[in-house]
Design a protein around this motif. Structure first.
Motif, PDB file in Angstrom:
ATOM      1  N   ILE A 216      27.018  41.907  56.007  1.00  0.00           N
ATOM      2  CA  ILE A 216      28.185  41.524  55.213  1.00  0.00           C
ATOM      3  C   ILE A 216      27.867  41.532  53.722  1.00  0.00           C
ATOM      4  N   VAL A 217      26.712  40.980  53.352  1.00  0.00           N
ATOM      5  CA  VAL A 217      26.418  40.777  51.930  1.00  0.00           C
ATOM      6  C   VAL A 217      25.933  42.049  51.239  1.00  0.00           C
ATOM      7  N   LEU A 218      25.349  42.991  51.984  1.00  0.00           N
ATOM      8  CA  LEU A 218      24.789  44.189  51.346  1.00  0.00           C
ATOM      9  C   LEU A 218      25.803  44.953  50.492  1.00  0.00           C
ATOM     10  N   PRO A 219      26.992  45.282  51.014  1.00  0.00           N
ATOM     11  CA  PRO A 219      27.907  46.076  50.178  1.00  0.00           C
ATOM     12  C   PRO A 219      28.517  45.302  49.014  1.00  0.00           C
ATOM     13  N   ILE A 220      28.507  43.968  49.057  1.00  0.00           N
ATOM     14  CA  ILE A 220      29.155  43.194  47.995  1.00  0.00           C
ATOM     15  C   ILE A 220      28.144  42.542  47.059  1.00  0.00           C
ATOM     16  N   SER A 221      26.855  42.809  47.275  1.00  0.00           N
ATOM     17  CA  SER A 221      25.840  42.192  46.431  1.00  0.00           C
ATOM     18  C   SER A 221      25.958  42.631  44.971  1.00  0.00           C
ATOM     19  N   GLY A 222      26.464  43.845  44.736  1.00  0.00           N
ATOM     20  CA  GLY A 222      26.643  44.311  43.366  1.00  0.00           C
ATOM     21  C   GLY A 222      27.608  43.443  42.582  1.00  0.00           C
ATOM     22  N   SER A 223      28.672  42.985  43.245  1.00  0.00           N
ATOM     23  CA  SER A 223      29.633  42.118  42.563  1.00  0.00           C
ATOM     24  C   SER A 223      29.032  40.754  42.255  1.00  0.00           C
ATOM     25  N   PHE A 224      28.237  40.234  43.182  1.00  0.00           N
ATOM     26  CA  PHE A 224      27.567  38.958  42.902  1.00  0.00           C
ATOM     27  C   PHE A 224      26.623  39.110  41.704  1.00  0.00           C
ATOM     28  N   ALA A 225      25.975  40.277  41.611  1.00  0.00           N
ATOM     29  CA  ALA A 225      25.079  40.519  40.479  1.00  0.00           C
ATOM     30  C   ALA A 225      25.857  40.561  39.171  1.00  0.00           C
ATOM     31  N   ARG A 226      27.093  41.097  39.197  1.00  0.00           N
ATOM     32  CA  ARG A 226      27.905  41.133  37.985  1.00  0.00           C
ATOM     33  C   ARG A 226      28.408  39.743  37.603  1.00  0.00           C
ATOM     34  N   VAL A 227      28.686  38.910  38.599  1.00  0.00           N
ATOM     35  CA  VAL A 227      29.157  37.554  38.326  1.00  0.00           C
ATOM     36  C   VAL A 227      28.038  36.693  37.748  1.00  0.00           C
ATOM     37  N   LEU A 228      26.865  36.766  38.346  1.00  0.00           N
ATOM     38  CA  LEU A 228      25.768  35.881  37.978  1.00  0.00           C
ATOM     39  C   LEU A 228      24.783  36.500  36.998  1.00  0.00           C
ATOM     40  N   GLY A 229      24.829  37.815  36.837  1.00  0.00           N
ATOM     41  CA  GLY A 229      23.762  38.514  36.125  1.00  0.00           C
ATOM     42  C   GLY A 229      22.731  38.958  37.151  1.00  0.00           C
ATOM     43  N   ARG A 230      22.281  40.198  37.035  1.00  0.00           N
ATOM     44  CA  ARG A 230      21.449  40.756  38.109  1.00  0.00           C
ATOM     45  C   ARG A 230      20.135  40.007  38.290  1.00  0.00           C
ATOM     46  N   LYS A 231      19.432  39.725  37.186  1.00  0.00           N
ATOM     47  CA  LYS A 231      18.160  39.015  37.303  1.00  0.00           C
ATOM     48  C   LYS A 231      18.364  37.638  37.905  1.00  0.00           C
ATOM     49  N   ARG A 232      19.385  36.913  37.419  1.00  0.00           N
ATOM     50  CA  ARG A 232      19.639  35.569  37.948  1.00  0.00           C
ATOM     51  C   ARG A 232      19.966  35.623  39.444  1.00  0.00           C
ATOM     52  N   TYR A 233      20.789  36.602  39.834  1.00  0.00           N
ATOM     53  CA  TYR A 233      21.145  36.732  41.254  1.00  0.00           C
ATOM     54  C   TYR A 233      19.918  37.056  42.096  1.00  0.00           C
ATOM     55  N   PHE A 234      19.068  37.948  41.591  1.00  0.00           N
ATOM     56  CA  PHE A 234      17.841  38.317  42.307  1.00  0.00           C
ATOM     57  C   PHE A 234      16.943  37.093  42.507  1.00  0.00           C
ATOM     58  N   LEU A 235      16.774  36.286  41.465  1.00  0.00           N
ATOM     59  CA  LEU A 235      15.927  35.094  41.564  1.00  0.00           C
ATOM     60  C   LEU A 235      16.543  34.048  42.483  1.00  0.00           C
ATOM     61  N   ILE A 236      17.871  33.892  42.431  1.00  0.00           N
ATOM     62  CA  ILE A 236      18.544  32.955  43.345  1.00  0.00           C
ATOM     63  C   ILE A 236      18.300  33.368  44.790  1.00  0.00           C
ATOM     64  N   CYS A 237      18.404  34.672  45.057  1.00  0.00           N
ATOM     65  CA  CYS A 237      18.185  35.174  46.420  1.00  0.00           C
ATOM     66  C   CYS A 237      16.746  34.899  46.887  1.00  0.00           C
ATOM     67  N   ILE A 238      15.763  35.078  45.988  1.00  0.00           N
ATOM     68  CA  ILE A 238      14.366  34.816  46.356  1.00  0.00           C
ATOM     69  C   ILE A 238      14.184  33.338  46.703  1.00  0.00           C
ATOM     70  N   VAL A 239      14.703  32.450  45.853  1.00  0.00           N
ATOM     71  CA  VAL A 239      14.549  31.001  46.079  1.00  0.00           C
ATOM     72  C   VAL A 239      15.245  30.584  47.372  1.00  0.00           C
ATOM     73  N   ALA A 240      16.500  31.012  47.542  1.00  0.00           N
ATOM     74  CA  ALA A 240      17.263  30.615  48.720  1.00  0.00           C
ATOM     75  C   ALA A 240      16.655  31.187  50.000  1.00  0.00           C
ATOM     76  N   PHE A 241      16.203  32.441  49.940  1.00  0.00           N
ATOM     77  CA  PHE A 241      15.564  33.053  51.110  1.00  0.00           C
ATOM     78  C   PHE A 241      14.299  32.284  51.497  1.00  0.00           C
ATOM     79  N   THR A 242      13.525  31.874  50.498  1.00  0.00           N
ATOM     80  CA  THR A 242      12.296  31.123  50.760  1.00  0.00           C
ATOM     81  C   THR A 242      12.596  29.765  51.375  1.00  0.00           C
ATOM     82  N   ILE A 243      13.594  29.076  50.831  1.00  0.00           N
ATOM     83  CA  ILE A 243      13.984  27.766  51.380  1.00  0.00           C
ATOM     84  C   ILE A 243      14.474  27.910  52.819  1.00  0.00           C
ATOM     85  N   CYS A 244      15.313  28.925  53.063  1.00  0.00           N
ATOM     86  CA  CYS A 244      15.835  29.148  54.427  1.00  0.00           C
ATOM     87  C   CYS A 244      14.711  29.517  55.392  1.00  0.00           C
ATOM     88  N   SER A 245      13.701  30.248  54.912  1.00  0.00           N
ATOM     89  CA  SER A 245      12.553  30.567  55.762  1.00  0.00           C
ATOM     90  C   SER A 245      11.825  29.289  56.174  1.00  0.00           C
TER      91      SER A 245
END
Length: 528
Positions: free
Chosen positions: A68-97
């Motif tokens: 679900i998220v793969l095709p819409i990840s570009g829009s999230f990057a535009r909303v949050l800024g690509r670097k910020r979105y990338f770092l949020i994904c790393i942190v959240a993925f690590t916490i969920c792991s």
């Protein structure tokens, strides 16, 4: 200097190769989690007091959220800024792991895997778009060789690593091992990754996001992943549940395409497919990754179900193939891409893959470990000529403001093709086994002298060993087992033959790519 010229000359302050490695580390962690859980499902089911079938939802939930998220990840990057979105994904993925590793029940684990897949889905497209913007077109081929290590090698070592961790420690550590890696990836990427000065279309606000498009995409691709992942267990279209998922998939994807083409600010821009190279490259990636993922599942499955290998030993069959592809990818990037037209390299890759799949049709019940390893090695040889060249030529003519949308759709197609390949491969083996068994059983009749001789020979062998049970019924049972085994091998041969035909059919399709200059010459060409 004008803003346009300044943008053209922009380069990140950090070493671009360090950036490529650091963003790929995060993506590698996420891709690994798509396959590392597979061999641990029996342990998860036993530990959490659930059935194996219920435990498979830990795979399904991850794939659904990811799809679900793969095709819409570009829009999230535009909303949050690509670097910020990338770092949020790393942190959240690590916490969920971490939460997956300490889950005390199966429902908890499924929910945490769902969240893990949602945040993990943003890592691959962000990684790819960061690399596209960090490197000039002439260097992208070599940069994509770093990406290839994650995308190709992670699914190969996932089952082996997962089996070893589970057998040596606990299934929980297949998730907990992500925690230190995620922390390290966050620290490094926060320090060196930069957003480029040019906008990816215009920055958006959260309430401006195309939520209708998000809903249609979630419906279509969420149901598609459920259908592909659960279809084999639910008897495909013999199940009302799978039929419902198939209908919702068609409805959701049809509505999504219509909406995205009509609305003024779509959540993902389908104009990328108007670029000829991107459209042809998308077809190539569907064929390439359906083959990669299906063979990564089918070869170990053959070893386990027909030859009695353990999960760890079956996973090790894939390792030589991974080792052979590691030196080949940089070799292709450094020697061939600068000097040979990219589409010719891709054509050779598919031809080589087709030949390898034809070679795999020579399988017999006497296969050794190294026979299977060689089969896998010949397949990965062809893949070394596919991934980097295809990624390079796919983005060669795409306007850079569409890099984010292109990366999201390309990675989505890559993952969806893997799910389709695995589902089709397992379905073909199952159906063709039944078909071949139906044909072969016609020879098991008292009116067939060869059959009577075989029964008599087996009865005599059992009597010579002083077998205590009914020798006639035992002989019939042994013949039936041999019949099923032979039918299974014929089914695997059918599968490899079909895959070979698909690979050979891709060879002429490569000429639909626009002819591109070798990378060395392209260095002087204007950036897009």
């Amino acid at each position: 200097m004008s803003d346009s010229r300044r943008n053209d000359n922009w380069r990140p302050r950090a070493n671009p190769w360090l950036i490529a490695v650091s963003v790929t580390l995060a993506a590698f962690m996420e891709i690994l989690d798509t396959t590392i859980v597979n061999v641990s499902l029996p342990h998860i089911a036993g530990s959490l007091s659930s059935s194996y079938d219920d435990a498979t939802w830990t795979l399904t939930s991850y794939l659904v959220a990811n799809g679900i998220v793969l095709p819409i990840s570009g829009s999230f990057a535009r909303v949050l800024g690509r670097k910020r979105y990338f770092l949020i994904c790393i942190v959240a993925f690590t916490i969920c792991s971490f939460l997956c590793g300490i889950a005390s029940s199966l429902p908890e684990l499924i929910v945490f895997r769902l969240l893990q897949g949602f945040f993990g889905g943003g890592l691959q497209p962000s990684q790819q778009s960061i690399i596209l913007d960090t490197f000039p077109p002439a260097q992208r081929g070599r940069a994509f060789s770093v990406v290839a290590v994650a995308v190709i090698f992670a699914p190969i070592i996932g089952p082996t690593l997962g089996g070893w961790i589970t057998d040596t420690y606990s299934w929980r550590w297949i998730f907990l091992v992500n925690v230190p890696v995620g922390i390290f990836a966050f620290i490094v990427n926060s320090a060196i990754v930069e957003d480029p000065p040019w906008p990816n279309r215009e920055r958006m606000r959260l309430f401006d996001l195309d939520w209708v498009g998000v809903g249609f995409i979630a419906l279509g691709f969420g149901c598609l992943e459920v259908m592909l992942d659960r279809g084999e267990d639910e008897d495909w279209f013999g199940s009302p549940f799978i039929v419902t998922m198939a209908i919702l998939t068609v409805v959701g994807i049809t509505l999504a395409v219509c909406w995205l083409l009509w609305t003024r600010k779509p959540v993902v821009d389908l104009r990328v497919f108007a670029d000829r190279n991107f459209a042809v490259g998308s077809i190539m990636v569907l064929a390439m990754f359906s083959t990669l993922y299906s063979s990564a599942v089918i070869v170990p499955q053959l070893a386990q179900q027909q030859l009695g290998y353990t999960a760890t030993l079956a996973g090790l069959i894939l390792s030589p193939g991974g080792l052979i592809i590691l030196p080949l990818i940089p070799l292709v990037s450094k020697l061939l891409l600068p000097n040979v037209q990219t589409r010719y390299i891709i054509g050779f890759g598919f031809f080589s893959l087709g030949c390898a799949l034809l070679y795999a049709t020579n399988i017999t019940p006497t296969l050794s470990f190294w026979d299977l390893a060689v089969i896998r090695m010949t397949q990965t040889f062809g893949l070394a000529f596919l991934f980097v060249p295809n990624s390079t030529i796919t983005y060669a003519t795409l306007p850079r403001e569409l890099n984010t949308d292109g990366s999201s759709l390309y990675v989505m197609l890559r993952n969806i093709s893997g799910s389709i390949g695995i589902s089709l491969a397992t379905a073909i083996v199952r159906e063709q086994t039944q078909v071949h068994r139906a044909y072969l059983v016609d020879h098991l009749t008292p009116f067939d002298q060869s059959y009577n001789n075989l029964v008599a020979q087996m009865e005599a062998s059992l009597r010579a060993r002083d077998f205590p049970m009914d020798v006639h019924q035992t002989a019939l049972g042994l013949i039936n087992r041999t019949l099923t085994q032979q039918a299974s091998y014929l089914a695997y041969i059918d599968l490899f033959s079909i895959a070979a035909v698909v690979a050979f059919c891709m060879v002429p399709v490569v000429f639909l790519f626009r002819g591109t200059k070798p990378a060395a010459a392209a260095a002087a060409a204007p950036a897009h």
